[in-house]
Design a protein around this motif. Structure first.
Motif, PDB file in Angstrom:
ATOM      1  N   GLY A 132       0.793  -1.218   0.000  1.00  0.00           N
ATOM      2  CA  GLY A 132       0.000   0.000   0.000  1.00  0.00           C
ATOM      3  C   GLY A 132       0.831   1.276   0.000  1.00  0.00           C
ATOM      4  O   GLY A 132       0.293   2.361   0.088  1.00  0.00           O
ATOM      5  N   ARG A 133       2.161   1.148  -0.088  1.00  0.00           N
ATOM      6  CA  ARG A 133       2.988   2.352  -0.137  1.00  0.00           C
ATOM      7  C   ARG A 133       2.784   3.010  -1.492  1.00  0.00           C
ATOM      8  O   ARG A 133       2.952   2.383  -2.523  1.00  0.00           O
ATOM      9  N   VAL A 134       2.430   4.264  -1.473  1.00  0.00           N
ATOM     10  CA  VAL A 134       2.086   4.951  -2.714  1.00  0.00           C
ATOM     11  C   VAL A 134       3.318   5.505  -3.376  1.00  0.00           C
ATOM     12  O   VAL A 134       4.397   5.519  -2.815  1.00  0.00           O
ATOM     13  N   THR A 135       3.133   6.025  -4.560  1.00  0.00           N
ATOM     14  CA  THR A 135       4.170   6.357  -5.509  1.00  0.00           C
ATOM     15  C   THR A 135       5.317   7.214  -4.987  1.00  0.00           C
ATOM     16  O   THR A 135       6.318   7.308  -5.662  1.00  0.00           O
ATOM     17  N   GLY A 136       5.192   7.851  -3.839  1.00  0.00           N
ATOM     18  CA  GLY A 136       6.337   8.561  -3.287  1.00  0.00           C
ATOM     19  C   GLY A 136       7.494   7.603  -3.081  1.00  0.00           C
ATOM     20  O   GLY A 136       8.646   7.995  -3.100  1.00  0.00           O
ATOM     21  N   GLU A 137       7.190   6.333  -2.895  1.00  0.00           N
ATOM     22  CA  GLU A 137       8.215   5.322  -2.702  1.00  0.00           C
ATOM     23  C   GLU A 137       8.310   4.397  -3.904  1.00  0.00           C
ATOM     24  O   GLU A 137       9.103   3.484  -3.923  1.00  0.00           O
ATOM     25  N   ALA A 138       7.480   4.641  -4.893  1.00  0.00           N
ATOM     26  CA  ALA A 138       7.513   3.838  -6.106  1.00  0.00           C
ATOM     27  C   ALA A 138       8.521   4.442  -7.070  1.00  0.00           C
ATOM     28  O   ALA A 138       8.927   5.594  -6.939  1.00  0.00           O
ATOM     29  N   THR A 139       8.901   3.671  -8.044  1.00  0.00           N
ATOM     30  CA  THR A 139       9.858   4.156  -9.035  1.00  0.00           C
ATOM     31  C   THR A 139       9.161   5.085 -10.014  1.00  0.00           C
ATOM     32  O   THR A 139       7.936   5.088 -10.130  1.00  0.00           O
ATOM     33  N   GLY A 140       9.954   5.834 -10.741  1.00  0.00           N
ATOM     34  CA  GLY A 140       9.402   6.708 -11.773  1.00  0.00           C
ATOM     35  C   GLY A 140       8.654   5.910 -12.825  1.00  0.00           C
ATOM     36  O   GLY A 140       7.644   6.366 -13.369  1.00  0.00           O
ATOM     37  N   GLN A 141       9.147   4.711 -13.106  1.00  0.00           N
ATOM     38  CA  GLN A 141       8.478   3.860 -14.091  1.00  0.00           C
ATOM     39  C   GLN A 141       7.090   3.450 -13.598  1.00  0.00           C
ATOM     40  O   GLN A 141       6.145   3.393 -14.380  1.00  0.00           O
ATOM     41  N   GLN A 142       6.943   3.173 -12.295  1.00  0.00           N
ATOM     42  CA  GLN A 142       5.629   2.823 -11.757  1.00  0.00           C
ATOM     43  C   GLN A 142       4.667   3.995 -11.886  1.00  0.00           C
ATOM     44  O   GLN A 142       3.496   3.804 -12.209  1.00  0.00           O
ATOM     45  N   VAL A 143       5.159   5.191 -11.632  1.00  0.00           N
ATOM     46  CA  VAL A 143       4.317   6.381 -11.752  1.00  0.00           C
ATOM     47  C   VAL A 143       3.904   6.573 -13.207  1.00  0.00           C
ATOM     48  O   VAL A 143       2.741   6.866 -13.501  1.00  0.00           O
ATOM     49  N   GLU A 144       4.834   6.395 -14.130  1.00  0.00           N
ATOM     50  CA  GLU A 144       4.510   6.504 -15.557  1.00  0.00           C
ATOM     51  C   GLU A 144       3.486   5.445 -15.969  1.00  0.00           C
ATOM     52  O   GLU A 144       2.548   5.740 -16.717  1.00  0.00           O
ATOM     53  N   THR A 145       3.671   4.238 -15.494  1.00  0.00           N
ATOM     54  CA  THR A 145       2.732   3.159 -15.810  1.00  0.00           C
ATOM     55  C   THR A 145       1.348   3.479 -15.265  1.00  0.00           C
ATOM     56  O   THR A 145       0.339   3.306 -15.965  1.00  0.00           O
ATOM     57  N   ALA A 146       1.278   3.954 -14.032  1.00  0.00           N
ATOM     58  CA  ALA A 146      -0.017   4.313 -13.439  1.00  0.00           C
ATOM     59  C   ALA A 146      -0.667   5.430 -14.246  1.00  0.00           C
ATOM     60  O   ALA A 146      -1.878   5.405 -14.489  1.00  0.00           O
ATOM     61  N   GLY A 147       0.120   6.405 -14.679  1.00  0.00           N
ATOM     62  CA  GLY A 147      -0.413   7.499 -15.501  1.00  0.00           C
ATOM     63  C   GLY A 147      -0.966   6.983 -16.822  1.00  0.00           C
ATOM     64  O   GLY A 147      -2.031   7.410 -17.273  1.00  0.00           O
ATOM     65  N   LEU A 148      -0.249   6.056 -17.446  1.00  0.00           N
ATOM     66  CA  LEU A 148      -0.716   5.460 -18.702  1.00  0.00           C
ATOM     67  C   LEU A 148      -2.017   4.693 -18.479  1.00  0.00           C
ATOM     68  O   LEU A 148      -2.966   4.818 -19.259  1.00  0.00           O
ATOM     69  N   LEU A 149      -2.085   3.912 -17.408  1.00  0.00           N
ATOM     70  CA  LEU A 149      -3.301   3.156 -17.113  1.00  0.00           C
ATOM     71  C   LEU A 149      -4.483   4.086 -16.862  1.00  0.00           C
ATOM     72  O   LEU A 149      -5.605   3.809 -17.298  1.00  0.00           O
ATOM     73  N   HIS A 150      -4.236   5.201 -16.197  1.00  0.00           N
ATOM     74  CA  HIS A 150      -5.308   6.175 -15.959  1.00  0.00           C
ATOM     75  C   HIS A 150      -5.791   6.775 -17.282  1.00  0.00           C
ATOM     76  O   HIS A 150      -6.996   6.922 -17.504  1.00  0.00           O
ATOM     77  N   ARG A 151      -4.855   7.106 -18.174  1.00  0.00           N
ATOM     78  CA  ARG A 151      -5.247   7.656 -19.484  1.00  0.00           C
ATOM     79  C   ARG A 151      -6.040   6.637 -20.289  1.00  0.00           C
ATOM     80  O   ARG A 151      -7.003   6.993 -20.980  1.00  0.00           O
ATOM     81  N   ILE A 152      -5.657   5.365 -20.200  1.00  0.00           N
ATOM     82  CA  ILE A 152      -6.412   4.304 -20.886  1.00  0.00           C
ATOM     83  C   ILE A 152      -7.832   4.254 -20.334  1.00  0.00           C
ATOM     84  O   ILE A 152      -8.801   4.224 -21.093  1.00  0.00           O
TER      85      ILE A 152
END
Length: 158
Positions: free
Chosen positions: A36-56
């Protein structure tokens, strides 16, 4: 004409609802780095992936209106528009669309906005709430698919 409408309806459901169902399911994991640790501790790639999934999710949600439109047109052609199985399917479709637009997309946007935050109990709770909403969203679609296949009480059913 009914066969053409049905083909478009089924293809649209597969090509539009399918990606949204998958993207909504993948988003919580992409925005989290485990536990449950959110993107502050996630990698930049995870944040990019989450952004892509949101756009989809956002893009396909807008196009997803074609699925019930062609479903209603098909139902009218087949003369089953007043059948209970179709009415329940329409209600569940509206519920799924509302859940996506009112709960899931805003929650995704909020979690993407929390990308710089440190992991917290509040953010973890938001991720868990999103997981629950996504599960209900996908369950609604599963029930709609079953109703479309089984069509209880329909004279055109199996």
């Amino acid at each position: 004409m009914a066969k053409v409408l049905l083909a478009v309806h089924v293809l649209a459901a597969i090509l539009v609802v399918g990606p949204v169902a998958v993207a909504t399911s993948l988003f919580p994991r992409a925005v989290s780095s485990g536990g449950g640790r959110v993107t502050g501790e996630a990698t930049g790639q995870q944040v990019e992936t989450a952004g892509l999934l949101h756009r989809i999710c956002r893009g396909y949600a807008a196009v997803g209106v074609v699925v019930p439109v062609f479903g209603i047109a098909t139902g009218a052609q087949l003369g089953v528009l007043g059948d209970p199985w179709l009415l329940v399917s329409l209600l569940l479709t509206v519920a799924a669309g509302a859940l996506l637009g009112v709960r899931i997309l805003p929650a995704q946007r909020g979690l993407l906005g929390a990308a710089g935050e440190r992991a917290s109990t509040a953010v973890a709770a938001r991720v868990r709430t999103l997981v629950l909403a996504t599960g209900v969203f996908n369950l609604l679609w599963a029930v709609v698919v079953v109703l479309m296949i089984v069509r209880p009480g329909s004279t055109t059913g199996a």
